[in-house]
Design an enzyme around this catalytic site. Structure first.
Site, PDB file in Angstrom:
ATOM      1  N   LYS A 129       5.389   9.088  -6.067  1.00 49.09           N
ATOM      2  CA  LYS A 129       5.415   9.136  -4.606  1.00 49.09           C
ATOM      3  C   LYS A 129       6.663   9.887  -4.138  1.00 49.09           C
ATOM      4  O   LYS A 129       7.717   9.839  -4.788  1.00 49.09           O
ATOM      5  CB  LYS A 129       5.415   7.704  -4.067  1.00 49.09           C
ATOM      6  CG  LYS A 129       5.257   7.580  -2.558  1.00 49.09           C
ATOM      7  CD  LYS A 129       5.176   6.118  -2.173  1.00 49.09           C
ATOM      8  CE  LYS A 129       4.946   5.939  -0.680  1.00 49.09           C
ATOM      9  NZ  LYS A 129       4.799   4.512  -0.313  1.00 49.09           N
ATOM     10  N   SER A 204       1.185   3.270   2.326  1.00 47.46           N
ATOM     11  CA  SER A 204       1.760   4.587   2.496  1.00 47.46           C
ATOM     12  C   SER A 204       1.680   5.455   1.232  1.00 47.46           C
ATOM     13  O   SER A 204       1.991   6.635   1.274  1.00 47.46           O
ATOM     14  CB  SER A 204       3.224   4.461   2.935  1.00 47.46           C
ATOM     15  OG  SER A 204       3.990   3.760   1.952  1.00 47.46           O
ATOM     16  N   SER A 228       1.765  -1.084   0.418  1.00 46.94           N
ATOM     17  CA  SER A 228       1.612   0.365   0.258  1.00 46.94           C
ATOM     18  C   SER A 228       1.224   0.839  -1.129  1.00 46.94           C
ATOM     19  O   SER A 228       0.870   2.000  -1.302  1.00 46.94           O
ATOM     20  CB  SER A 228       2.892   1.073   0.698  1.00 46.94           C
ATOM     21  OG  SER A 228       3.064   0.950   2.089  1.00 46.94           O
TER      22      SER A 228
END
Length: 556
Positions: A129, A204, A228
């Protein structure tokens, strides 16, 4: 100084230029919503590359260790598939092909010279990420203001993964500020769900979710403050794990709300193969992250816990199913998934009782209060450097009036007010611990409930801008309970009919019920959560494997 829009356009152009020209494809028209089959029919991947990218993590590692497959071949296969995914669903941020292949070649040479693997993740490509800093690369975290910020060193977790022999090879998209359960920012744009591009992959860590669903990576790392890791894993049909605070090192990574340490963000694995969860966690923990990150918990990998030695070796477990959280009743496909898991566990000779949730509305509210205590100022300070607009909705257009719960509508609160919120959270954690302990009276095993099985969201992947409820995940962040996500089924229009309800918890619950349309959600994945108690990651992984095996046995 260039305008924020010029900075974003330049960054996006630089990203595009990193894609090898011979890896460009003709993407299907936007009217083709499900693109999960496209990577294997577009003509870019060889037969062996298709085989490699469909191989589970544990098998990949064995083939890499035996040199049956080189790391260069495996990294190339996943890189090509990741670039296909980028062109289909817009899931990547940083692309660095030459650097990753050079790393893979070094690992191949080391194995050839010594006959030994560099570490337990030898040669395995891993996606990250866009919070995990890699030396020499930009990390924007979706903020235009952070374009041009080149990392001087790796995040601690990146160092550990490399020491374990992994090949970091792409970084993945996320929303501006990270604090959304969807994925859109002003630099890289919107990431879409491979099962239906009109739907969200969640957030996210939505770039990870979309990439992994298209098998453009065997194993990825997401972060989780309120769901997330688990939300995109659930909406994209994957396995994922939210560990307890500090079990996986966070040092050297970027984040929002830095300094807020009451509900901490954590890094966790996401993968399309169940073996990826244990592989990641065991490798990272055995690297002793507490020697490199002062906030990492000093708990060694506990093999006895993984073997469920204190739970009858896993032969007879008692699971508790939480059918709803008392706030928002899930849609029919989610309820059916819970029923399927209950039947599979009973068939495998495990006990199942009902979990009665307590204080879930309060726990969700507490999480938001803590995160919103200073979030408005945190976001504005960062965005004001370039004047970029702060995103206020994930809707593709602003025509529909939806009150979005993921932006604070007021300023901060005083330190004293924050202390009172944190005190309430501590009291709620005590109450939940007592509530869990009391289940020993119901289980018949002489132990309290071994794990809770519950929804990860009240729906399958919703349309963009409509993922408005995260309490099914965020309550476990407030309690600091490790939680996994595992796939169960897909939305079936024939089985998952909309059913009338006579009563509702409140207006929000009613709106969620009315929102359900089998046609909108058809064929999308339905996943569930398995929740354990603080720092029980090894047990949670083992029990997830047991549930997964029970489901596969019934479906065989």
């Amino acid at each position: 100084m260039p305008s924020w829009s010029q900075l974003a356009a330049d960054k996006k152009q630089r990203q595009q230029e990193e894609i090898p020209q011979d890896w460009l494809i003709t993407s299907p028209p936007e009217t083709i919503l499900n693109v999960t089959g496209f990577p294997e029919t577009c003509g870019l991947l060889t037969r062996q590359e298709i085989e490699i990218t469909n191989t589970d993590v544990d098998v990949l590692l064995k083939k890499l260790a035996s040199a049956e497959w080189s790391s260069v071949a495996v990294t190339t296969a996943f890189y090509k598939r990741a670039i296909i995914a980028q062109q289909l669903v817009n899931c990547l941020t940083e692309i660095f092909v030459e650097r990753a292949l050079a790393r893979a070649a070094e690992l191949d040479e080391a194995l050839k010279k010594t006959g030994k693997v560099v570490g337990p993740l030898h040669g395995l490509p891993i996606s990250l990420k866009d919070q995990l800093c890699i030396k020499g690369l930009e990390t924007t975290m979706g903020y235009i203001s952070w374009i041009g910020n080149y990392a001087e060193k790796n995040a601690v977790l990146v160092d550990i993964l490399e020491e374990c022999g992994a090949v970091p090879f792409v970084r993945t998209n996320l929303p501006q500020t990270v604090m959304w359960p969807e994925t859109f920012n002003n630099i890289f744009g919107r990431t879409t769900n491979p099962y239906n591009r009109s739907l969200t992959p969640g957030g996210s860590s939505g770039g990870e979710g979309a990439l992994l669903a298209l098998k453009g990576s065997p194993l990825g790392v997401g972060s989780d403050l309120g769901g997330s890791v688990r939300i995109p894993a659930a909406l994209c049909g994957l396995y994922g794990l939210r560990p307890s605070y500090g079990r996986v090192p966070y040092g050297g990574a970027l984040n929002s709300l830095e300094g807020q340490d009451s509900v901490l963000s954590v890094f966790g694995p996401m993968t399309s193969s169940i073996s990826g969860l244990k592989t990641f966690m065991e490798a990272v923990i055995k690297a002793k992250p507490w020697l490199k990150d002062p906030l990492a918990v000093r708990k060694k990998w506990d093999e006895d816990e993984y073997q469920l030695k204190d739970r009858d070796d896993g032969r007879k477990l008692c699971f508790a199913i939480m059918w709803d959280d008392g706030v928002c009743v899930p849609h029919p496909p989610v309820t059916r998934a819970l029923q399927e898991v209950e039947a599979a566990l009973r068939h495998a000779n495990h006990d199942v009782i009902e979990w009665k949730p307590i204080k879930h509305r309060e726990l969700g509210g507490i999480t938001r209060e803590i995160c919103y205590a200073g979030s408005t100022e945190d976001v504005m300070v960062t965005a004001s450097r370039t004047g970029e607009p702060v995103i206020s909705t994930m809707l593709p257009d602003n025509g529909e009036a939806i009150t979005d719960p993921f932006r604070s509508r007021r300023g901060g609160i005083t330190a004293y007010q924050l202390w009172q919120v944190q005190k309430t959270k501590s009291n709620l954690r005590t109450q939940y611990l007592e509530h869990w302990n009391k289940t020993v009276e119901q289980t018949g095993t002489g132990r309290p409930v071994d794990a809770i099985i519950c929804p990860a969201a009240p729906y399958a992947a919703p349309p963009h801008g409509r993922n408005l409820y995260t309490n099914y995940t965020s309550v476990w962040n407030a309690l600091d309970y490790p939680a996994s996500v595992f796939p169960v089924t897909t939305v079936d229009q024939a089985l998952d009919l909309k059913r009338a309800r006579e009563s509702f918890v409140d207006d929000f619950d009613q709106r969620n019920h009315e929102f359900y349309d089998p046609e909108v959600f058809k064929n999308t994945p339905v996943c569930l959560q398995l929740v354990g108690r603080t720092l029980e990651e090894e047990g949670v992984i083992a029990m997830t494997e047991i549930v997964d095996a029970a489901l596969k046995t019934v479906k065989a």
